[in-house]
Design a protein around this motif. Structure first.
Motif, PDB file in Angstrom:
ATOM      1  N   HIS A  70      30.440  78.862 -11.402  1.00 48.46           N
ATOM      2  CA  HIS A  70      30.895  78.550 -12.758  1.00 48.46           C
ATOM      3  C   HIS A  70      32.369  78.897 -12.903  1.00 48.46           C
ATOM      4  CE1 HIS A  70      26.888  77.825 -14.406  1.00 48.46           C
ATOM      5  NE2 HIS A  70      26.469  78.909 -13.787  1.00 48.46           N
TER       6      HIS A  70
ATOM      7  N   TYR B 128      27.403  84.112 -11.937  1.00 55.19           N
ATOM      8  CA  TYR B 128      26.714  84.812 -13.019  1.00 55.19           C
ATOM      9  C   TYR B 128      26.794  84.074 -14.344  1.00 55.19           C
ATOM     10  CZ  TYR B 128      26.720  88.717  -9.786  1.00 55.19           C
ATOM     11  OH  TYR B 128      26.533  89.518  -8.674  1.00 55.19           O
ATOM     12  N   MET B 129      25.755  84.280 -15.163  1.00 56.06           N
ATOM     13  CA  MET B 129      25.727  83.822 -16.546  1.00 56.06           C
ATOM     14  C   MET B 129      25.592  85.066 -17.421  1.00 56.06           C
ATOM     15  SD  MET B 129      23.260  80.448 -16.338  1.00 56.06           S
ATOM     16  CE  MET B 129      21.790  81.444 -16.239  1.00 56.06           C
TER      17      MET B 129
ATOM     18  N   ASN C 137      21.508  76.452 -11.681  1.00 56.99           N
ATOM     19  CA  ASN C 137      22.458  75.432 -12.118  1.00 56.99           C
ATOM     20  C   ASN C 137      23.457  74.943 -11.075  1.00 56.99           C
ATOM     21  OD1 ASN C 137      21.721  75.075 -14.933  1.00 56.99           O
ATOM     22  ND2 ASN C 137      22.252  77.222 -15.123  1.00 56.99           N
TER      23      ASN C 137
ATOM     24  N   ALA D 197      29.697  81.742 -18.503  1.00 53.60           N
ATOM     25  CA  ALA D 197      29.369  81.941 -17.091  1.00 53.60           C
ATOM     26  C   ALA D 197      30.658  82.067 -16.289  1.00 53.60           C
ATOM     27  CB  ALA D 197      28.531  80.785 -16.577  1.00 53.60           C
TER      28      ALA D 197
ATOM     29  N   ASP E  67      22.711  83.399 -11.529  1.00 54.67           N
ATOM     30  CA  ASP E  67      22.280  82.024 -11.775  1.00 54.67           C
ATOM     31  C   ASP E  67      21.777  81.402 -10.479  1.00 54.67           C
ATOM     32  OD1 ASP E  67      21.868  79.427 -12.494  1.00 54.67           O
ATOM     33  OD2 ASP E  67      23.862  79.097 -13.322  1.00 54.67           O
TER      34      ASP E  67
END
Length: 116
Positions: A41, A20-21, A34, A16, A31
């Motif tokens: 991230h 974004y992942m 989370n 990530a 995302d």
């Protein structure tokens, strides 16, 4: 009792960056789950701060360390006087467990109502 999100076509997230992942095929996903709204991230500042701390000491709060006291003081200085005690926990589960134990101790009741 744990369920995988997207059980019909589960995602295998491998890394990530920012908001974004990415899955094992390189597909990008926004995302929204989370807690990335805080800093995202792989934020360089967070990585630097975490690395600096882990180079010094990588443990939890069950041991005494001056940094815990200093952080608690800095935190409580920003809050109303009635909020003058800090309990450091490692997860939401630990926080929920502590909240239940404190409420039970304070009120003397054992019953809990939860919503699904």
């Amino acid at each position: 009792s744990c369920k995988v999100f997207f059980s019909k076509d589960p995602l295998k997230i491998v890394r990530a960056q920012g908001q974004y992942m990415f899955d094992e095929k390189g597909e990008k996903y926004l995302d929204c789950i989370n807690n990335v709204a805080h800093v995202g991230h792989s934020h360089p500042y967070v990585i630097k701060a975490a690395t600096k701390q882990m180079e010094l000491l990588n443990t939890n709060s069950r041991f005494l360390h001056d940094n815990l006291v200093q952080y608690a003081k800095r935190l409580t200085d920003t809050l109303p006087e009635k909020l003058s005690v800090c309990y450091f926990v490692n997860s939401g589960s630990e926080a929920n467990d502590l909240a239940l134990r404190l409420a039970r101790q304070y009120h003397g009741h054992q019953d809990v109502i939860t919503l699904e």
